[in-house]
Design a protein around this motif. Sequence first.
Motif, PDB file in Angstrom:
ATOM      1  N   ALA A  93     -26.316 -49.123   9.021  1.00 43.40           N
ATOM      2  CA  ALA A  93     -27.005 -48.611  10.212  1.00 43.40           C
ATOM      3  C   ALA A  93     -26.947 -49.634  11.342  1.00 43.40           C
ATOM      4  CB  ALA A  93     -28.457 -48.255   9.862  1.00 43.40           C
ATOM      5  N   VAL A  94     -27.054 -50.910  10.991  1.00 39.59           N
ATOM      6  CA  VAL A  94     -26.889 -51.968  11.994  1.00 39.59           C
ATOM      7  C   VAL A  94     -25.478 -51.917  12.573  1.00 39.59           C
ATOM      8  CG1 VAL A  94     -26.590 -54.477  12.229  1.00 39.59           C
ATOM      9  CG2 VAL A  94     -28.673 -53.565  11.200  1.00 39.59           C
ATOM     10  N   GLY A  95     -24.492 -51.755  11.699  1.00 45.41           N
ATOM     11  CA  GLY A  95     -23.108 -51.683  12.160  1.00 45.41           C
ATOM     12  C   GLY A  95     -22.888 -50.541  13.138  1.00 45.41           C
ATOM     13  N   ALA A  96     -23.489 -49.404  12.842  1.00 51.45           N
ATOM     14  CA  ALA A  96     -23.317 -48.228  13.706  1.00 51.45           C
ATOM     15  C   ALA A  96     -23.978 -48.449  15.069  1.00 51.45           C
ATOM     16  CB  ALA A  96     -23.887 -46.986  13.025  1.00 51.45           C
ATOM     17  N   VAL A  97     -25.150 -49.061  15.068  1.00 51.32           N
ATOM     18  CA  VAL A  97     -25.790 -49.366  16.353  1.00 51.32           C
ATOM     19  C   VAL A  97     -24.922 -50.346  17.141  1.00 51.32           C
ATOM     20  CG1 VAL A  97     -27.741 -50.493  17.505  1.00 51.32           C
ATOM     21  CG2 VAL A  97     -28.167 -48.912  15.621  1.00 51.32           C
ATOM     22  N   GLY A  98     -24.483 -51.400  16.460  1.00 48.71           N
ATOM     23  CA  GLY A  98     -23.658 -52.413  17.138  1.00 48.71           C
ATOM     24  C   GLY A  98     -22.410 -51.793  17.754  1.00 48.71           C
ATOM     25  N   ASN A  99     -21.775 -50.897  17.009  1.00 49.40           N
ATOM     26  CA  ASN A  99     -20.586 -50.222  17.551  1.00 49.40           C
ATOM     27  C   ASN A  99     -20.928 -49.386  18.775  1.00 49.40           C
ATOM     28  OD1 ASN A  99     -18.795 -51.261  15.684  1.00 49.40           O
ATOM     29  ND2 ASN A  99     -19.011 -49.533  14.269  1.00 49.40           N
ATOM     30  N   SER A 100     -22.077 -48.746  18.732  1.00 49.08           N
ATOM     31  CA  SER A 100     -22.455 -47.898  19.875  1.00 49.08           C
ATOM     32  C   SER A 100     -22.771 -48.756  21.106  1.00 49.08           C
ATOM     33  CB  SER A 100     -23.635 -46.984  19.521  1.00 49.08           C
ATOM     34  OG  SER A 100     -24.843 -47.707  19.404  1.00 49.08           O
ATOM     35  N   CYS A 101     -23.351 -49.930  20.900  1.00 46.96           N
ATOM     36  CA  CYS A 101     -23.574 -50.867  22.019  1.00 46.96           C
ATOM     37  C   CYS A 101     -22.232 -51.271  22.615  1.00 46.96           C
ATOM     38  CB  CYS A 101     -24.288 -52.130  21.547  1.00 46.96           C
ATOM     39  SG  CYS A 101     -25.937 -51.907  20.864  1.00 46.96           S
ATOM     40  N   LYS A 102     -21.335 -51.672  21.711  1.00 44.86           N
ATOM     41  CA  LYS A 102     -20.059 -52.235  22.151  1.00 44.86           C
ATOM     42  C   LYS A 102     -19.190 -51.200  22.860  1.00 44.86           C
ATOM     43  CE  LYS A 102     -16.307 -55.159  20.432  1.00 44.86           C
ATOM     44  NZ  LYS A 102     -15.357 -54.607  21.402  1.00 44.86           N
ATOM     45  N   THR A 103     -19.163 -49.994  22.331  1.00 47.63           N
ATOM     46  CA  THR A 103     -18.352 -48.930  22.937  1.00 47.63           C
ATOM     47  C   THR A 103     -18.728 -48.739  24.402  1.00 47.63           C
ATOM     48  OG1 THR A 103     -18.134 -47.788  20.826  1.00 47.63           O
ATOM     49  CG2 THR A 103     -17.779 -46.468  22.804  1.00 47.63           C
ATOM     50  N   CYS A 104     -20.018 -48.690  24.658  1.00 48.24           N
ATOM     51  CA  CYS A 104     -20.481 -48.461  26.032  1.00 48.24           C
ATOM     52  C   CYS A 104     -20.258 -49.694  26.906  1.00 48.24           C
ATOM     53  CB  CYS A 104     -21.953 -48.047  26.018  1.00 48.24           C
ATOM     54  SG  CYS A 104     -22.491 -47.305  27.567  1.00 48.24           S
ATOM     55  N   HIS A 105     -20.558 -50.861  26.358  1.00 52.21           N
ATOM     56  CA  HIS A 105     -20.355 -52.085  27.155  1.00 52.21           C
ATOM     57  C   HIS A 105     -18.881 -52.258  27.510  1.00 52.21           C
ATOM     58  CE1 HIS A 105     -24.356 -53.908  25.526  1.00 52.21           C
ATOM     59  NE2 HIS A 105     -24.545 -53.105  26.545  1.00 52.21           N
ATOM     60  N   ASP A 106     -17.993 -51.995  26.555  1.00 51.63           N
ATOM     61  CA  ASP A 106     -16.557 -52.148  26.826  1.00 51.63           C
ATOM     62  C   ASP A 106     -16.102 -51.226  27.948  1.00 51.63           C
ATOM     63  OD1 ASP A 106     -16.420 -54.036  24.848  1.00 51.63           O
ATOM     64  OD2 ASP A 106     -15.372 -52.773  23.391  1.00 51.63           O
ATOM     65  N   ALA A 107     -16.667 -50.033  27.981  1.00 50.72           N
ATOM     66  CA  ALA A 107     -16.241 -49.052  28.984  1.00 50.72           C
ATOM     67  C   ALA A 107     -16.933 -49.255  30.328  1.00 50.72           C
ATOM     68  CB  ALA A 107     -16.534 -47.634  28.467  1.00 50.72           C
ATOM     69  N   PHE A 108     -18.185 -49.648  30.299  1.00 47.71           N
ATOM     70  CA  PHE A 108     -19.012 -49.520  31.500  1.00 47.71           C
ATOM     71  C   PHE A 108     -19.696 -50.798  31.990  1.00 47.71           C
ATOM     72  CE2 PHE A 108     -19.187 -45.050  29.821  1.00 47.71           C
ATOM     73  CZ  PHE A 108     -18.522 -44.463  30.891  1.00 47.71           C
ATOM     74  N   ARG A 109     -19.501 -51.914  31.288  1.00 44.63           N
ATOM     75  CA  ARG A 109     -20.149 -53.147  31.732  1.00 44.63           C
ATOM     76  C   ARG A 109     -19.096 -54.177  32.100  1.00 44.63           C
ATOM     77  NH1 ARG A 109     -24.191 -56.593  27.888  1.00 44.63           N
ATOM     78  NH2 ARG A 109     -22.190 -57.220  26.999  1.00 44.63           N
ATOM     79  N   LYS A 110     -19.306 -54.834  33.234  1.00 47.47           N
ATOM     80  CA  LYS A 110     -18.414 -55.920  33.626  1.00 47.47           C
ATOM     81  C   LYS A 110     -18.595 -57.106  32.691  1.00 47.47           C
ATOM     82  CE  LYS A 110     -19.062 -54.627  38.455  1.00 47.47           C
ATOM     83  NZ  LYS A 110     -19.846 -54.999  39.651  1.00 47.47           N
ATOM     84  N   ASP A 111     -17.577 -57.933  32.584  1.00 50.97           N
ATOM     85  CA  ASP A 111     -17.636 -59.096  31.680  1.00 50.97           C
ATOM     86  C   ASP A 111     -18.779 -60.037  32.049  1.00 50.97           C
ATOM     87  OD1 ASP A 111     -15.485 -58.151  30.313  1.00 50.97           O
ATOM     88  OD2 ASP A 111     -14.031 -59.289  31.495  1.00 50.97           O
TER      89      ASP A 111
END
Length: 111
Positions: A93-111
């Motif tokens: 469940a932690v892994g799934a949350v982490g992936n969901s954070c990362k997916t959005c940050h990769d697409a929509f957050r500047k470095d």
Amino acid sequence: MQQNFARVAAMAAGRAPFDAKLAADSAANAEFLARLPWPAFGDGTDKGRENRAKSEIWQDKARFNEYADKMQAEMSKLTAATKSGNLDAIKPAVGAVGNSCKTCHDAFRKD
Ligand code: ASC
């Protein structure tokens, strides 16, 4: 949100001792906090101070909202897993949350 999630993630990764009560409290906090950021991305909010939000958020709101919904759904599953007190249920469940954070940050957050 990050601090509460990271506390549970550290337990799942064996970097912190497993404390079932602290994990459940922290996950519940993160789940609640995960509901709060979204008005900050409403119509017209792209005209603000310098920040890390990419303009793609407002150009592709449907995908942004999809990722936001996914993250909140995974947060709810994480809270449920922590209530079981079973670290082996918490890890994926932690892994799934982490992936969901990362997916959005990769697409929509500047470095
Ligand atoms: C965190 C945090 C994120 C996610 C991400 C997982 O604790 O702040 O954005 O986990 O790093 O890959």
